[in-house]
Design an enzyme around this catalytic site. Structure first.
Site, mmCIF file in Angstrom:
data_model
loop_
_atom_site.group_PDB
_atom_site.id
_atom_site.type_symbol
_atom_site.label_atom_id
_atom_site.label_comp_id
_atom_site.label_asym_id
_atom_site.label_seq_id
_atom_site.Cartn_x
_atom_site.Cartn_y
_atom_site.Cartn_z
ATOM 1 N N ASP A 51 -31.628 5.031 20.948
ATOM 2 C CA ASP A 51 -32.568 3.961 21.266
ATOM 3 C C ASP A 51 -31.760 2.772 21.761
ATOM 4 O O ASP A 51 -30.674 2.496 21.252
ATOM 5 C CB ASP A 51 -33.387 3.544 20.048
ATOM 6 C CG ASP A 51 -34.460 2.537 20.426
ATOM 7 O OD1 ASP A 51 -35.473 2.949 21.027
ATOM 8 O OD2 ASP A 51 -34.280 1.342 20.146
ATOM 9 N N GLU A 53 -31.930 -1.461 23.145
ATOM 10 C CA GLU A 53 -32.689 -2.701 23.337
ATOM 11 C C GLU A 53 -32.136 -3.312 24.616
ATOM 12 O O GLU A 53 -30.921 -3.239 24.870
ATOM 13 C CB GLU A 53 -32.450 -3.671 22.172
ATOM 14 C CG GLU A 53 -32.679 -3.077 20.802
ATOM 15 C CD GLU A 53 -34.140 -3.056 20.381
ATOM 16 O OE1 GLU A 53 -34.985 -3.472 21.180
ATOM 17 O OE2 GLU A 53 -34.418 -2.614 19.252
ATOM 18 N N HIS A 201 -36.094 -2.993 12.451
ATOM 19 C CA HIS A 201 -36.295 -2.561 13.840
ATOM 20 C C HIS A 201 -35.156 -3.002 14.751
ATOM 21 O O HIS A 201 -35.317 -3.810 15.637
ATOM 22 C CB HIS A 201 -37.633 -3.054 14.365
ATOM 23 C CG HIS A 201 -38.750 -2.237 13.850
ATOM 24 N ND1 HIS A 201 -39.012 -0.961 14.295
ATOM 25 C CD2 HIS A 201 -39.644 -2.471 12.878
ATOM 26 C CE1 HIS A 201 -40.027 -0.463 13.642
ATOM 27 N NE2 HIS A 201 -40.429 -1.352 12.760
ATOM 28 N N ASP A 206 -34.647 1.998 15.107
ATOM 29 C CA ASP A 206 -35.626 2.705 15.929
ATOM 30 C C ASP A 206 -35.129 4.096 16.316
ATOM 31 O O ASP A 206 -35.922 5.022 16.464
ATOM 32 C CB ASP A 206 -35.956 1.884 17.181
ATOM 33 C CG ASP A 206 -36.897 0.726 16.834
ATOM 34 O OD1 ASP A 206 -37.337 0.658 15.670
ATOM 35 O OD2 ASP A 206 -37.178 -0.104 17.718
#
Lengths: 239, 647
Positions: A51, A53, A201, A206
């Site tokens: 994951d 960001e 999170h 995640d």
């Protein structure tokens, strides 16, 4: 792309770059498909669930600010084999994005740049199958660095949990009530499966939830007889 | 070590006993070694008889059942325990190695954190408290199995810190059994078998063919319940009375397996068989022997004491044995019966010794026959550890003229017994309900009159006394005064139905603490703030309710569980509600006993309060269910006795 096609493309690529002076990581990645067997039972497959960001949703201008990944072996998530690092995007982080992931510019001030982090991630990934939610998005960032540095894109098999969700979870929804984009969102899936977020999170948190959702969907797939890698590829491989 | 990422998972693990005691560094190492696994509902995670667990499983969400396949009703699975979020399983199997004892199945979809065996064992080596904890979980499981095969209520009252498990896990039947079993041929007359058993001082005789093939077993109990009742002549062959085929076990089985087999079949002896030949006998006493306490020894010691002083000196060891036996676990019924048994023995002995003392001090023998009555919880055979005295004395009717002299003798006598009981650890009753009180030391006629007076005049004080006295039971009696008294009470009850209505209203006074929002209502202030009173809000309503119905139906027994069974038999309680009440009563009792033991272990004075926060999810759930059942009982009482008609 079927595994055969992928292997063929990989073969051609290897021929093409054979004489080039490649980074060891790049050389290793060329062998990512080796040993993959369509008939292999799912329990024998190794996955890395990723994951990221980013600074935003635009693949052209936005950059990665955080990478998190966990490894799944024998259907279990190994907490001891996790990858988690902040990335300096080399640009500003819009306030909107800060709101989403809470990564402020001062936090990434001392972080390494994308290319260095990427090298480490690539060696963490090894030959494992890459899994991500909306994998296309993450793969885009990876391939941008890959192409920039090595001249070719990531050779590993890539699976998308959204595709898998549409095939494995929503297919069993006879009236199509949940057949909606929102039903495929990670939070919606986690909620559907009753998975309480074990961590915050972050990209890593995640990635863990994605891995747990993936774990659920693997079990569902196996329950309907899809016990081999080819069955998984049919429902989840990024086209 | 690398940077640690899983802070919330670590906090989750830290909240799981006994991991709360581990230092941060070890917890980080443990979490870093963990794997997250998902098991769909009904997946068998550990198979009984299969390889031992490779992981310690922490339940992150969902629940799992621990069971014993083939041991339940109709050959199904016997539920041993249920594990919920924040519990673990597999630890015992890991430590023990060998074959897994129990089957663990996902009851719902499960998410678990798996701690690999090697890491867990390394932690156990560094922290003995971990190993102890998982040893104790075996004891808990065994206890649940002992509960009763058909009883779905697992004993969850966490009895920590017991020493039983280690010995039970390591010892084999071969080491504990009587290696030279007393055997006889099926044709032997029972008379001869009895003689052999007496000579060899054994509690059982194995009936076997000449080649050693076991056919059956004849125990002391069989003599009491079969031979004594059925034999027309003591020359009949043992084959007529033996239990056949005998329950057997291999000499290589573990002690706990023997315990499981005994509790499963409800027997006290197992025939140890190797290559189809009897090689020994193992009894529950052999098993008790390895746990360190010898209840038999203490019982003998009580019987042998020659003075009150000696009995008083014995009381710490009686306490110890009772505590030990309670820690070994068992059903609520067994545990309560056990405490009662010891208390009764002490009391009986004290009565006998006091009689002698009276004689030696020149007061002489009892002037007339008499009986010693146990009241309240003692009368119901529901005491847990040491409770206040509740007793009374009844003596034969005497002419008016000698009444005063006789009563004076018994009052003096009672005072001595009461004082002796006090020295043996039974505090005096603060309400003065003791045989040394002139009101509660009466002749047969006096008692009959008193009971009739109470029943015909229901008011707060008579209702309160009734709730104590109507649970009377004889501990020692030279005549059948109590049977007569019981009969009179029954007649009085029939003529005064109004009393029942008042008594039912009284039974509604203590309501189970389930608030509107299905939250526990706890004590609001004072020393027990935020705690639940297990006795008043859980047990008392059941006890009171059972008493009212038992009195209405003329049921003689005073024991709540027996009363419930009898009430059900007479159709006043539906089968399901009766079963639920038995389960609720048993669960709360077990919880209460385990709290008492914990308090004792920590040097605190046991009380009846429990902090709901200190219960695990499953216990909390059970307790809520129990309170719901109590509510149901109270609604039934309200309707049946129309308690609204009195205000």
């Amino acid at each position: 792309m079927s595994l055969v096609k992928a292997k063929l493309a990989n073969l051609l690529l290897r021929r093409r770059v054979k004489s080039r002076d490649l980074h060891p990581n790049a050389r290793a990645n060329l062998e990512a498909l080796e040993g993959l067997d369509l008939a292999a039972p799912l329990s024998a497959c190794r996955f890395v669930v990723l994951d990221t960001e980013t600074t935003g949703m635009d693949p052209e201008t936005d950059r990665v600010v955080s990478v998190g990944a966990v490894r799944v072996v024998q259907g279990r998530v190994r907490l001891g084999e996790a990858f988690s690092e902040l990335v300096n995007p080399g640009r500003d982080i819009p306030a909107m994005a800060v709101k989403v992931h809470g990564i402020t510019p001062d936090k990434i001030a001392s972080a390494r740049h994308g290319a260095e982090v990427f090298e480490d991630f690539l060696s963490f990934l090894g030959r494992d199958i890459l899994v991500a939610h909306y994998a296309k998005f993450d793969l885009h960032f990876i391939n941008r660095v890959m192409r920039g540095r090595y001249g070719f894109s990531l050779q590993n098999l890539v699976l998308d949990t959204v595709l898998m969700c549409q095939a494995v979870v929503l297919a069993s929804d006879p009236y199509g009530i949940s057949r909606h984009q929102k039903a495929c969102r990670l939070e919606a899936l986690a909620q559907r499966f009753g998975i309480a977020a074990p961590e915050r999170h972050t990209a890593l948190g995640d990635a863990l939830i994605t891995a747990m959702v993936f774990q659920r969907m693997l079990a569902r797939l196996e329950a309907v007889g899809g016990t081999r890698l080819k069955d998984l590829m049919r429902v989840a491989q990024l086209k | 070590m690398e940077e640690f990422h899983w802070h919330r998972i670590l906090e989750f693990v830290r909240a799981v006993a006994p991991f709360d005691a581990l230092p941060q560094q070890d917890l980080e190492r443990a979490v870093s070694a963990m794997e997250v696994a998902y098991f769909p509902r009904d997946t068998v995670i550990i198979e009984q008889g299969g390889p031992s667990s490779r992981f310690l499983y922490f339940l992150q969400s969902g629940s799992a059942r621990v069971g014993l396949p083939g041991a339940g009703e109709g050959g199904g699975e016997l539920l041993v325990d249920e594990r919920g979020e924040g519990d673990t399983f597999g630890g015992l199997s890991l430590l023990q190695g060998g074959k897994a004892m129990f089957r663990v199945t996902a009851r719902e979809d499960l998410i678990c954190y798996l701690l690999p065996g090697e890491v867990f064992k390394a932690l156990c080596a560094a922290h003995p408290s971990l190993e102890r904890h998982y040893g104790a979980s075996l004891a808990r499981n065994l206890q649940a199995v002992r509960e009763h095969v058909s009883c779905e209520l697992p004993a969850l009252a966490g009895l920590e810190g017991m020493s039983l498990s280690a010995a039970m896990m390591r010892s084999r039947v071969r080491e504990l059994m009587s290696p030279k079993p007393v055997t006889c041929l099926p044709a032997m007359p029972v008379k001869a078998a009895a003689r052999i058993m007496t000579q060899r001082q054994v509690g059982s005789i194995v009936v076997a063919q000449a080649g050693g093939h076991p056919l059956g077993i004849l125990t002391d109990t069989d003599f009491r319940v079969r031979v004594m009742l059925r034999a027309r002549s003591l020359d009949e062959p043992v084959a007529e009375f033996m239990s056949a085929p005998p329950h057997s076990i291999s000499p290589d089985a573990y002690a706990f397996e023997a315990l499981l087999a005994m509790s499963h079949h409800g027997v006290h002896h197992l025939v140890v068989v190797e290559d189809d030949r009897v090689v020994g006998v193992i009894s529950d006493r052999d098993l008790q022997a390895i746990t360190g306490g010898s209840p038999v020894g203490v019982v003998r010691a009580i019987d042998k004491v020659a003075s009150v002083g000696e009995l008083v000196r014995l009381h710490p060891s009686i306490d110890r044995v009772v505590e030990l036996l309670l820690r070994m676990g068992g059903s609520a019924r067994e545990m309560l019966a056990l405490v009662t048994e010891f208390n009764d023995r002490v009391t009986t002995k004290l009565i006998a010794l006091t009689e002698e003392d009276m004689e030696h001090s020149g007061a002489g023998r009892p002037p007339v026959p008499y009986g010693w009555m146990a009241l309240g919880s003692e009368g119901r055979r529901e005491q847990t550890l040491r409770t206040d005295q509740d007793n009374a004395l009844i003596f034969a009717n005497v002419p008016e003229a000698s009444q005063e002299r006789v009563k004076a003798w018994f009052l003096g006598f009672s005072e001595r017994v009461v004082a002796g009981l006090e020295r043996c650890g039974f505090p005096r009753c603060t309400g003065g309900v003791m045989a040394s009180n002139p009101d509660w030391c009466q002749s047969e006629a006096g008692w009959q009159k008193t009971f009739l007076r109470w029943v015909s005049d229901p008011k707060p004080v008579t209702l309160r006394l009734g709730s104590i006295f109507f649970d009377f039971r004889e501990i020692y009696a030279e005549a059948d005064y109590l049977d007569t008294l019981r009969l009179r009470l029954k007649q009085a009850m029939e003529e005064n139905r109004l009393f029942l209505r008042y008594m039912a209203a009284n039974a509604l006074y203590n309501r189970p603490p389930l608030g509107f929002l299905r939250q526990f209502v706890v004590e609001k202030g004072g020393e027990h703030a935020n705690k639940l009173n297990l006795k008043l809000s859980g047990l008392t309503p059941i006890v009171d309710g059972a008493r009212v119905m038992a009195l209405e139906l003329g049921i003689d027994t005073t024991n709540t569980l027996e009363r419930l069974a009898a009430i059900e038999a007479q159709g006043l309680l539906k089968k399901e509600l009766a079963a639920d009440l038995v389960e609720a009563f048993s669960f709360i009792t077990l919880l209460r006993i385990s709290r008492h033991l914990e308090a004792r272990a920590e040097g605190r004075t046991p009380d009846n309060f429990v902090d709901p926060e200190s219960l695990n999810n499953f216990q909390r759930k059970m307790l809520k269910e129990a309170f719901k059942v109590v509510s149901e009982l109270q609604s039934l009482l309200e309707q049946r006795y129309q308690t609204r008609l009195i205000t």
